[in-house]
Structure formats: structure tokens, C-alpha cells
Design an enzyme around this catalytic site. Structure first.
Site, mmCIF file in Angstrom:
data_model
loop_
_atom_site.group_PDB
_atom_site.id
_atom_site.type_symbol
_atom_site.label_atom_id
_atom_site.label_comp_id
_atom_site.label_asym_id
_atom_site.label_seq_id
_atom_site.Cartn_x
_atom_site.Cartn_y
_atom_site.Cartn_z
ATOM 1 N N ASP A 205 27.479 -12.842 0.376
ATOM 2 C CA ASP A 205 26.813 -14.042 0.885
ATOM 3 C C ASP A 205 27.566 -14.694 2.041
ATOM 4 O OD1 ASP A 205 28.950 -14.997 -0.588
ATOM 5 O OD2 ASP A 205 27.828 -16.591 -1.574
ATOM 6 N N GLY B 203 28.118 -21.295 -8.146
ATOM 7 C CA GLY B 203 26.906 -20.779 -7.519
ATOM 8 C C GLY B 203 26.538 -21.489 -6.240
ATOM 9 N N LEU B 204 27.513 -22.193 -5.634
ATOM 10 C CA LEU B 204 27.250 -22.973 -4.428
ATOM 11 C C LEU B 204 27.854 -22.349 -3.169
ATOM 12 C CD1 LEU B 204 27.863 -26.535 -5.920
ATOM 13 C CD2 LEU B 204 25.653 -25.461 -5.426
ATOM 14 N N GLY B 205 28.556 -21.225 -3.327
ATOM 15 C CA GLY B 205 29.079 -20.514 -2.163
ATOM 16 C C GLY B 205 30.213 -21.191 -1.438
ATOM 17 N N GLY B 206 30.937 -22.067 -2.111
ATOM 18 C CA GLY B 206 31.989 -22.823 -1.432
ATOM 19 C C GLY B 206 33.079 -21.950 -0.828
ATOM 20 N N GLY B 207 33.593 -20.994 -1.598
ATOM 21 C CA GLY B 207 34.636 -20.114 -1.088
ATOM 22 C C GLY B 207 34.149 -19.263 0.066
ATOM 23 N N SER B 208 32.918 -18.786 -0.032
ATOM 24 C CA SER B 208 32.328 -17.997 1.046
ATOM 25 C C SER B 208 32.175 -18.832 2.314
ATOM 26 C CB SER B 208 30.958 -17.459 0.618
ATOM 27 O OG SER B 208 31.073 -16.610 -0.504
ATOM 28 N N ALA B 209 31.761 -20.078 2.141
ATOM 29 C CA ALA B 209 31.621 -20.972 3.292
ATOM 30 C C ALA B 209 32.968 -21.215 3.956
ATOM 31 C CB ALA B 209 31.001 -22.297 2.849
ATOM 32 N N LYS C 109 25.724 -24.192 -0.371
ATOM 33 C CA LYS C 109 24.362 -23.666 -0.265
ATOM 34 C C LYS C 109 23.752 -23.656 -1.663
ATOM 35 C CE LYS C 109 25.077 -19.561 -2.399
ATOM 36 N NZ LYS C 109 24.480 -19.245 -3.723
ATOM 37 N N GLY D 40 33.045 -21.161 -8.628
ATOM 38 C CA GLY D 40 32.376 -20.679 -9.833
ATOM 39 C C GLY D 40 31.145 -21.478 -10.179
#
Length: 268
Positions: free
Chosen positions: A133, A95-101, A8, A93
Site C-alpha cells: 500500500d 489498518g490506517l497505513g500510518g507506517g506506509s505513509a 488512509k 496495527g
């Protein structure tokens, strides 16, 4: 079962106030980048295990958000252990939300695979236990986010057909460093009121509050943003607290070799 958790970006990011609980209230628009994805697979197993390929995650498996997501889901629903394989393309790290996704997509996939029947609201509530997020990735649609980033309102913003260039300098920005440099304040107008103008005017109205201090401490990130405009971007910004910078273009382009993109593609 296989799923493809996507990145994101933040369209604007304003820190409006510091809360009594130590967190900050913010305003932003989360926008999914569907083409830039990790690959997450799981199969039923005799015990819970986690395997990482691609970009290597620098935390032990038990602290990985996917493992935490399984534990949260297991605490509410009777599901068997799984073996997870995460192929990481989205840098952490950044700011793209990869882990959250990854974690949120796992919740949705577990719900589907085991036919549990958890509602969207239940999945979002579980996702919120993992991070502010994370709930965004349950519906995975553009939203205006407030509070800590977990209070959503619908938005009709669409960047379909535009092209996006993502570049992550070799810099790590900690959350502590990012918030140390901001000075919260509320604007007269919310982002949703200003972002409705012509996209070509966004650079005059839509800002990321983290940029001011981070660009001073890390001029190489500021240089990437400047390069985006030199390449003809109609809008460019750092995503989240960095260090990834994105440029939005109204045309396809040949990306110069020295830019070293992590992804370039068309938005949906």
C-alpha cells in the site's frame, strides 16, 4: 524539512483470490484522511539516525520503514545521511497505513529536498519495495486498488464535506490472523460499480471481507461499528484488517466520552 504523513481508510475490501506466490489479490478503494497525520522531520547529518516521539514504535530503528525508505533512496541517488524525527500520532496495527505513509512521504520529501528529480513512477516503484500500500501515498489521492493493493485505477469518489470518526479498540490484529479467516471469491460487480450509488446505501453493498471472522473473535470491534450507526453514521466499516473502525457522517457531532476516538474531523 518537515512533512505530515496522513492516514488512509479502505472503502470496501474484498479478497478475491489466493495467488500462487502466497499473497492474495484484493479490491479496495484507498481514501486519504488528510487531517489525521504524523509529523516527520529530517535534517542533514554525519550519520543516519532515527528518533521517535509520540506513540512509541515497537521495532528497532534499523527495521523502521522510514530507515528502510532512506536506504532504498540512497541506493539509487547520492544523498547524505539524515537525522529523522518521527512524531507518531497514527496508531500502528490499526489498518490506517500510518507506517506506509511515513515511509512514502519520506521518499517524496527526500526527492524534493535534495532536488533529485525522480519521477512519480520511480517513487512509486521504490515505495512498492516497502509494502503493497506504500505507493498509494506518493500521489495521496483516492484510487481503486487491485492486485496485492498496488495496481491503481483512478476513481472520482469524493467524500469532501463529510465527517469521519476513527475509533481503535485496544486490540491487535496480526496479518496472519486476518487472512486466516477469509474465504476469497470474486463478486459479479467490482466495488467501483457498487460504490457509485448513494452513500446512504453503501452499507447494503460495500463490505470488508475481514470483518466476518475478526468480529467473531473480537466482538468489541463489532460493537464499535454498531455504535457508529447508533450515532447516526451513514456508513461504517473496519479499515483494512483492523482494528480501527470508522464512521462517516453527513453532519458534525459531539462525540460521547465513552467512544474514545483517536480522531474526528472533516474529510477533503
Amino acid at each position: 524539512m518537515i512533512c505530515f504523513p496522513n492516514a488512509k481508510i479502505n472503502l470496501g475490501l474484498r479478497i478475491t483470490e489466493k495467488r500462487a506466490d502466497g499473497f492474495h489479490n484484493l479490491e479496495t478503494i484507498f481514501y486519504p484522511v488528510h487531517g489525521f497525520c504524523d509529523c516527520l522531520e529530517f535534517i542533514e547529518s554525519s550519520k543516519l539516525t532515527f528518533e521517535n516521539t509520540g506513540i512509541q514504535i515497537d521495532t528497532p530503528p534499523e527495521k523502521n520503514l522510514c530507515v528502510k525508505a532512506w536506504n532504498i533512496f540512497k541506493a539509487k541517488f547520492d544523498i547524505p545521511p539524515v537525522h529523522m524525527i518521527l512524531h507518531k500520532n497514527i496508531p500502528f496495527g490499526g489498518g490506517l497505513g500510518g507506517g506506509s505513509a511515513d515511509a512514502s512521504f519520506l521518499l517524496t520529501a527526500l526527492n524534493s529536498y535534495f532536488s533529485v528529480g525522480a519521477s512519480t513512477q520511480e517513487l512509486e516503484k521504490m515505495a512498492l519495495e516497502l509494502g503493497s500500500d506504500c505507493p498509494f501515498f506518493i500521489k495521496n489521492q483516492p484510487v481503486f486498488a487491485e492486485g496485492r493493493g498496488e495496481i491503481f485505477s483512478s476513481t472520482d469518489i469524493s467524500l469532501k464535506g463529510y465527517w469521519i470518526l476513527l475509533v481503535k479498540p485496544d486490540v491487535a490484529i496480526s496479518t496472519a490472523e486476518a487472512y486466516r479467516g477469509v474465504h476469497p471469491f470474486k463478486r459479479e460487480k467490482k466495488i467501483t460499480e457498487e460504490i457509485s450509488t448513494d452513500l446512504h446505501q453503501w452499507k447494503n453493498h460495500i463490505d470488508n471481507d475481514f470483518e466476518a471472522s475478526i468480529f467473531i473473535n473480537h466482538p468489541e470491534i463489532a460493537a464499535v461499528k454498531a455504535q457508529m450507526y447508533e450515532l447516526g453514521a451513514v456508513y461504517a466499516s473496519m479499515s483494512g484488517s483492523g482494528a480501527t473502525v470508522y464512521g462517516i457522517f453527513d453532519h458534525e457531532l459531539t462525540v460521547p466520552e465513552h467512544i474514545k476516538p483517536i480522531w474526528f474531523g472533516q474529510l477533503q
